[in-house]
Design a protein around this motif. Structure first.
Motif, mmCIF file in Angstrom:
data_model
loop_
_atom_site.group_PDB
_atom_site.id
_atom_site.type_symbol
_atom_site.label_atom_id
_atom_site.label_comp_id
_atom_site.label_asym_id
_atom_site.label_seq_id
_atom_site.Cartn_x
_atom_site.Cartn_y
_atom_site.Cartn_z
ATOM 1 N N GLU A 203 0.811 -1.222 0.000
ATOM 2 C CA GLU A 203 0.000 0.000 0.000
ATOM 3 C C GLU A 203 0.842 1.268 0.000
ATOM 4 O O GLU A 203 0.314 2.361 -0.199
ATOM 5 C CB GLU A 203 -0.928 0.015 1.220
ATOM 6 C CG GLU A 203 -1.908 -1.145 1.271
ATOM 7 C CD GLU A 203 -2.919 -1.106 0.138
ATOM 8 O OE1 GLU A 203 -2.913 -0.124 -0.634
ATOM 9 O OE2 GLU A 203 -3.709 -2.050 0.023
ATOM 10 N N GLN A 204 2.159 1.119 0.266
ATOM 11 C CA GLN A 204 3.054 2.267 0.341
ATOM 12 C C GLN A 204 2.549 3.279 1.384
ATOM 13 O O GLN A 204 2.564 4.490 1.176
ATOM 14 C CB GLN A 204 3.208 2.924 -1.029
ATOM 15 C CG GLN A 204 3.855 1.998 -2.059
ATOM 16 C CD GLN A 204 3.993 2.625 -3.420
ATOM 17 O OE1 GLN A 204 3.512 3.725 -3.666
ATOM 18 N NE2 GLN A 204 4.662 1.930 -4.323
ATOM 19 N N GLN A 205 2.078 2.722 2.497
ATOM 20 C CA GLN A 205 1.636 3.534 3.630
ATOM 21 C C GLN A 205 2.124 2.883 4.919
ATOM 22 O O GLN A 205 2.157 1.655 5.016
ATOM 23 C CB GLN A 205 0.103 3.631 3.670
ATOM 24 C CG GLN A 205 -0.499 4.557 2.631
ATOM 25 C CD GLN A 205 -2.011 4.618 2.760
ATOM 26 O OE1 GLN A 205 -2.703 3.653 2.496
ATOM 27 N NE2 GLN A 205 -2.517 5.776 3.164
ATOM 28 N N ARG A 219 -9.822 3.920 2.190
ATOM 29 C CA ARG A 219 -9.964 3.270 0.876
ATOM 30 C C ARG A 219 -11.303 3.697 0.262
ATOM 31 O O ARG A 219 -12.287 2.949 0.308
ATOM 32 C CB ARG A 219 -9.909 1.745 1.019
ATOM 33 C CG ARG A 219 -8.629 1.218 1.666
ATOM 34 C CD ARG A 219 -7.458 1.311 0.704
ATOM 35 N NE ARG A 219 -6.242 0.801 1.320
ATOM 36 C CZ ARG A 219 -5.336 1.552 1.908
ATOM 37 N NH1 ARG A 219 -5.506 2.867 1.970
ATOM 38 N NH2 ARG A 219 -4.248 1.018 2.434
ATOM 39 N N LYS A 249 -9.742 1.099 -7.518
ATOM 40 C CA LYS A 249 -9.331 2.418 -8.004
ATOM 41 C C LYS A 249 -9.798 3.495 -7.041
ATOM 42 O O LYS A 249 -10.924 3.446 -6.532
ATOM 43 C CB LYS A 249 -9.936 2.693 -9.398
ATOM 44 C CG LYS A 249 -9.406 1.813 -10.507
ATOM 45 C CD LYS A 249 -10.089 2.106 -11.826
ATOM 46 C CE LYS A 249 -9.745 3.495 -12.337
ATOM 47 N NZ LYS A 249 -10.337 3.759 -13.673
ATOM 48 N N ASP A 250 -8.910 4.428 -6.769
ATOM 49 C CA ASP A 250 -9.296 5.682 -6.126
ATOM 50 C C ASP A 250 -8.357 6.761 -6.630
ATOM 51 O O ASP A 250 -7.627 6.545 -7.606
ATOM 52 C CB ASP A 250 -9.301 5.564 -4.593
ATOM 53 C CG ASP A 250 -7.924 5.210 -4.011
ATOM 54 O OD1 ASP A 250 -6.906 5.541 -4.654
ATOM 55 O OD2 ASP A 250 -7.875 4.624 -2.909
ATOM 56 N N ASP A 251 -8.365 7.914 -5.981
ATOM 57 C CA ASP A 251 -7.520 9.017 -6.465
ATOM 58 C C ASP A 251 -6.034 8.743 -6.266
ATOM 59 O O ASP A 251 -5.190 9.400 -6.879
ATOM 60 C CB ASP A 251 -7.897 10.319 -5.741
ATOM 61 C CG ASP A 251 -9.310 10.769 -6.088
ATOM 62 O OD1 ASP A 251 -9.808 10.346 -7.148
ATOM 63 O OD2 ASP A 251 -9.912 11.525 -5.295
ATOM 64 N N ARG A 252 -5.723 7.757 -5.394
ATOM 65 C CA ARG A 252 -4.317 7.504 -5.056
ATOM 66 C C ARG A 252 -3.723 6.337 -5.846
ATOM 67 O O ARG A 252 -2.585 6.400 -6.305
ATOM 68 C CB ARG A 252 -4.200 7.227 -3.553
ATOM 69 C CG ARG A 252 -2.781 7.204 -3.019
ATOM 70 C CD ARG A 252 -2.786 6.970 -1.511
ATOM 71 N NE ARG A 252 -3.287 5.642 -1.184
ATOM 72 C CZ ARG A 252 -2.509 4.571 -1.111
ATOM 73 N NH1 ARG A 252 -1.217 4.659 -1.331
ATOM 74 N NH2 ARG A 252 -3.029 3.391 -0.807
ATOM 75 N N VAL A 253 -4.476 5.262 -6.009
ATOM 76 C CA VAL A 253 -3.930 4.063 -6.632
ATOM 77 C C VAL A 253 -4.934 3.457 -7.603
ATOM 78 O O VAL A 253 -6.139 3.737 -7.548
ATOM 79 C CB VAL A 253 -3.542 2.994 -5.581
ATOM 80 C CG1 VAL A 253 -2.455 3.493 -4.669
ATOM 81 C CG2 VAL A 253 -4.763 2.561 -4.777
ATOM 82 N N SER A 254 -4.413 2.596 -8.459
ATOM 83 C CA SER A 254 -5.233 1.774 -9.354
ATOM 84 C C SER A 254 -4.496 0.445 -9.493
ATOM 85 O O SER A 254 -3.503 0.345 -10.214
ATOM 86 C CB SER A 254 -5.409 2.460 -10.717
ATOM 87 O OG SER A 254 -6.125 1.617 -11.598
#
Length: 464
Positions: A203-205, A219, A249-254
């Protein structure tokens, strides 16, 4: 079966109390294995016994319980240049820490202040002098039982800590991500409780960024992703479920994820997941390559078949064209017969060109010869042919310039290129209809494809 004797150590410096203790203990079937008069001697004795035994034999020689005079005088013992000072409390603490042997204090009537000080730290009991056999036995039994319970509790606590450490090491070293959620109500929300290092990497978080947050906040695309439905299914059935490969999909990742979801006995939801994006892209690319290979093989097979048909058709055309040419030579100019024969010969030549196209398609014919060519009549002929081929929902709009110069080209290949472009446009408008624009015009020094300066012919086939 012989009853096991309770091994007892006495730390006392008053001889009359020692004698009384021994009498009562022997009556209670206890084995007094050592009597010392100071804390230092007690520690020395226990260390000596420990050093002489193997690990498996230590419990067989060490005392089960120690009686310690609560008013024990302090004395000094020098070991390795270190001065050790032991009173009753210090002796008890040392023994409990190093060997975990229960301590029972011997208390006189003048020792009330000392007793109140130490009994909170050493809850194994005490005996008052003069001694009572019944109280002595009860105190020994309680001390040994309490010590056993405490040892089991400490062992369980240690095992729990080790188990937790093993669990954390196992989970943190998994390649897959692991996320644990607290269930709010009947599944109205899911709160992040824990994540492993694999989840942080995927998730790179950081874990700290997500703990305590709602899954819907962290999410935003999770409902459309379908994972919440899987969570609720697990809560309802109590059985694990797999949320198969899906695009999140969201504004941060797909990314493409696959989740395996189950519920803990605590009610918390666990999701084991993997980022399958690279794998999905590779599979799609492989599928595309496989389709291209299948298409190539079909085209190759079709080409072989077309080549065979073209050769047979060519054999049929040869006598038709030859006979028409001879009949024209024998006919009279201007007659209907001669005109019809010329039409037959013209169709024969066109059929011959068609055979050349088929042979070119099947790669059994080398490319035709380039020759000076005017594209205008070829384009008009193709438009005429296309009108009969295209449905009425597609209207043809032509813009053919009469000022186009000659080009060096193979007429068969030009015909084939035009037809391919028109067929592609037809497929694009097949369902909805539209306008097919065919444009042919002369251009000079076009700023495309890094072409050298000069005059060119521009061919455009445009669909809506």
């Amino acid at each position: 079966m012989t009853e096991k004797m309770t091994r007892v150590m006495i730390i006392e410096n008053k001889s009359e109390i020692i004698r009384e203790m021994k009498i009562h203990l022997e009556y209670l079937y206890c084995d007094v294995i050592s009597v010392v008069d100071s804390g230092e001697e007690a520690v020395e004795y226990l260390r000596a016994e420990q050093s002489c035994q193997t690990v498996s034999d230590i419990d067989a020689v060490m005392p089960d319980v120690i009686f310690l005079d609560i008013g024990l005088n302090r004395s000094d013992l020098s070991r390795n240049s270190i001065s050790l000072k032991y009173d009753a409390a210090a002796t008890a603490k040392h023994i409990r820490k190093e060997w975990n042997i229960p301590i029972i204090f011997i208390v006189g009537h003048t020792d009330d202040d000392l007793l109140s000080t130490v009994k909170l730290d050493f809850p194994f009991g005490y005996v008052l002098t003069p001694l009572s056999t019944r109280e002595l036995k009860a105190t020994i039994d309680v001390a040994i039982y309490t010590s056993k319970i405490e040892a089991e509790r400490n062992s369980a606590k240690k095992e729990l800590i080790q188990s937790d450490e093993r669990y954390r090491a196992l989970v943190d070293n998994m390649v897959s991500g692991v996320a644990i959620y607290e269930v709010v109500g009947d599944g109205e929300d899911f709160i992040f409780v824990d994540l492993n290092k694999g989840a942080e990497k995927i998730e790179q978080q950081k874990r700290e960024e997500l703990i305590g947050r709602s899954i819907f906040e962290a999410r935003p695309g999770v409902r459309e992703f379908g994972l919440i439905d899987t969570f609720k299914k697990v809560i309802k059935t109590g059985k694990p479920h797999t949320h198969h490969l899906s695009l999140y999909k969201d504004d941060r990742v797909s990314r493409y994820y696959e989740n395996y979801v189950y519920q803990l006995s605590s009610g918390e939801i666990v999701a084991l997941f993997r980022d399958e994006t690279i794998k999905k892209i590779a599979e799609d690319e492989m599928k595309k390559l496989q389709e291209q290979l299948n298409h190539s093989q079909k085209m190759e097979a079709l080409g072989i078949m077309a080549g065979g048909i073209a050769h047979d058709f060519n054999n049929i055309l040869f006598p038709i064209i030859g006979s028409a040419e001879m009949l024209i030579e024998d006919s009279v100019e201007g007659t209907t017969q001669r005109m019809l024969l010329k039409e037959i010969l013209k169709s024969g030549y066109r059929a011959k060109e068609l055979v050349k196209q088929i042979l070119t398609f099947s790669r059994q014919e080398q490319q035709g010869e380039f020759m000076p060519l005017s594209l205008e009549p070829i384009v008009k002929e193709i438009i005429k042919l296309s009108r009969s081929m295209l449905p009425s929902t597609i209207r043809i709009n032509q813009n053919i310039s009469k000022n186009c110069c000659m080009v060096m080209a193979d007429p068969t290949q030009i015909h084939q290129v035009f037809m391919n472009l028109i067929i592609n446009a037809f497929h694009a408008m097949e369902d909805s209809g539209g306008v097919l624009t065919i444009r042919l015009q002369a251009v000079e020094n076009p700023q495309v494809l890094q072409l050298p300066l000069g005059k060119y012919i521009s061919i455009e086939v445009i669909d809506t």
